[in-house]
Design a protein around this motif. Structure first.
Motif, mmCIF file in Angstrom:
data_model
loop_
_atom_site.group_PDB
_atom_site.id
_atom_site.type_symbol
_atom_site.label_atom_id
_atom_site.label_comp_id
_atom_site.label_asym_id
_atom_site.label_seq_id
_atom_site.Cartn_x
_atom_site.Cartn_y
_atom_site.Cartn_z
ATOM 1 N N TRP B 22 0.824 -1.205 0.000
ATOM 2 C CA TRP B 22 0.000 0.000 0.000
ATOM 3 C C TRP B 22 0.859 1.257 0.000
ATOM 4 O O TRP B 22 0.369 2.350 -0.192
ATOM 5 N N ARG B 23 2.136 1.052 0.256
ATOM 6 C CA ARG B 23 3.010 2.175 0.578
ATOM 7 C C ARG B 23 3.394 2.974 -0.661
ATOM 8 O O ARG B 23 3.754 2.396 -1.676
ATOM 9 N N TRP B 24 3.304 4.308 -0.567
ATOM 10 C CA TRP B 24 3.836 5.138 -1.666
ATOM 11 C C TRP B 24 5.054 5.925 -1.203
ATOM 12 O O TRP B 24 5.788 6.471 -1.984
ATOM 13 N N GLN B 25 5.262 6.015 0.112
ATOM 14 C CA GLN B 25 6.491 6.605 0.640
ATOM 15 C C GLN B 25 7.032 5.684 1.719
ATOM 16 O O GLN B 25 6.285 4.975 2.371
ATOM 17 N N SER B 83 10.122 8.761 -1.384
ATOM 18 C CA SER B 83 9.101 8.273 -2.304
ATOM 19 C C SER B 83 9.473 6.884 -2.830
ATOM 20 O O SER B 83 10.638 6.585 -3.076
ATOM 21 N N GLU B 84 8.474 6.038 -3.008
ATOM 22 C CA GLU B 84 8.704 4.680 -3.515
ATOM 23 C C GLU B 84 8.930 4.691 -5.020
ATOM 24 O O GLU B 84 9.355 3.709 -5.597
ATOM 25 N N TYR B 85 8.603 5.810 -5.677
ATOM 26 C CA TYR B 85 8.619 5.813 -7.145
ATOM 27 C C TYR B 85 9.857 6.440 -7.737
ATOM 28 O O TYR B 85 9.880 6.812 -8.890
#
Lengths: 303, 86
Positions: B22-25, B83-85
């Motif tokens: 679920w993580r974006w950061q 950030s995960e991206y």
């Protein structure tokens, strides 16, 4: 082996497993974690419909490592009364029966069974996890929603005041009733411990901010809970046999040593639309609550 | 006969699956700055933070949803959200 003092005081055992379905930054999940830490394994948790029914896990998965009963929305206190009486008939008095109900299961739908259990004085601890609306079904207003707050059913802000559940509970002359906040886990921990040591109906009102429902960033949960206390909008107190006592930091705030109410309200999207007029009214509400408390404390001092 | 399914569930981690997805950061703990106060552990709603023998916190990325409470509450700013991206 080194452990910070706060970790030692709260205890390292976890009765809630990671990977549960609560939202990011859920205040209720944090409150549950600390509640279960304090009540321990020898407890039965009774939960009416609400967010916690989901946090407990769906079919073939369970989050809590203690006995857990799902009940109908209005029946949590009634089911817990039955469980408590059955346990006492069996001589198993060392088992804690704890209700964890949301504001819907307490303020509105569960009020009748709460009142019944409090009046009969069953040996249960009722913890109200107050996120101030029906968050699980999509942010509808409840009796616990404060004046001015946006919800999906009060688009221009709620017109009515938040129901004073503490007065309703106290009118049953319960031996212990207290308020707590997720931002002060040690205070919550102490209150739960104290409540478990008392026989009869105990009530703890825990404030648990909800990021999707209150419209704020997920990392602000604790900050907002803390500001609610520091601004005086949420008062940490306990009633022992009807005698009121304020707890720190609220105990230092009688003579207005508080941060301004805007600092609490304006961080939340649900109060974004609030104009100056309404803000003054909300401030008056807070002042009124504090003057009531001052009056009670003065009356107690004279006795 | 197939396997019988009982309406009794066993408690365990991951009732909602791998919530780390679920993580974006992502919280990164900078051990050099850590003062071992334990507040990140206290305020984690998951709980996805565990303490090692020395009392230093570590994140279990399998379950951490990346809400960022730990980074916000850390008094010594020893947790950074990345950030995960990137």
């Amino acid at each position: 082996m080194y452990r910070p003092k706060i970790v030692e005081n709260l205890g390292e055992d976890e009765w809630i497993y990671a990977g549960h379905p609560a939202c990011h930054g859920c205040g209720a999940a944090l409150g549950l974690r600390h509640l279960l830490k304090t009540i321990g394994k020898k407890s039965i948790l009774v939960v009416p419909a609400g967010c916690t029914s989901i946090i407990a896990g769906t079919m073939n998965a369970a989050t809590f490592n203690i006995p857990f009963i799902h009940t109908a929305f209005g029946a949590a206190a009634a089911v817990a009364s039955g469980v408590a009486e059955a346990l006492s008939k069996k001589g198993m008095d060392d088992i804690n029966v704890v209700v964890w109900a949301g504001d819907g299961g307490t303020y509105d739908i569960g009020l009748a069974s709460l009142s019944g259990a409090a009046e009969r004085g069953h040996n249960i601890l009722f913890v109200l996890d107050d996120n101030e609306a029906y968050m699980n079904t999509g942010i509808q207003r409840s009796g616990g929603t404060p004046r001015g707050a946006w919800t999906t059913t009060t688009i221009t802000g709620k017109k009515e005041e938040k129901k004073d559940i503490m007065k309703i509970v106290l009118s049953h002359h319960v031996p212990y009733a207290a308020t707590a906040s997720v931002a002060y886990p040690l205070d919550f921990n102490r209150k739960v411990k104290k409540a478990l040591g008392i026989k009869g109906f105990k009530f703890i009102h825990l404030m648990a901010p909800c990021p999707p429902g209150w419209r704020f960033e997920t990392h602000m949960t604790i900050e907002i809970a803390r500001r609610a206390v520091l601004s005086g909008a949420w008062i940490l107190m306990e009633y022992e046999n009807g005698r009121l006592r304020l707890n720190p930091p609220s105990s230092n705030m009688l003579d207005k040593r508080r941060i301004s109410l805007e600092e609490y309200l304006m961080m939340q999207g649900r109060f974004k639309h609030v104009k100056r007029e309404l803000l003054e009214e909300l401030k008056r509400d807070v002042e009124l609550r504090w003057s009531e408390i001052k009056e009670i404390l003065e009356k107690q001092g004279k006795q | 006969m197939g396997e019988v399914m009982y309406p009794v569930t066993e408690p365990g981690e991951g009732a909602a699956g791998k919530t780390g997805n679920w993580r974006w950061q992502k919280p990164i703990i900078i051990i050099d700055k850590c003062v071992k106060c334990g507040l990140c552990w206290v305020y984690c709603p998951e709980p996805a933070i565990y303490l090692d023998k020395m009392g230093y916190p570590h994140v279990n990325y399998e379950w951490c949803k990346g809400c960022g409470i730990c980074a916000h509450e850390c008094p010594s700013k020893a947790i950074e959200m990345v950030s995960e991206y990137e």
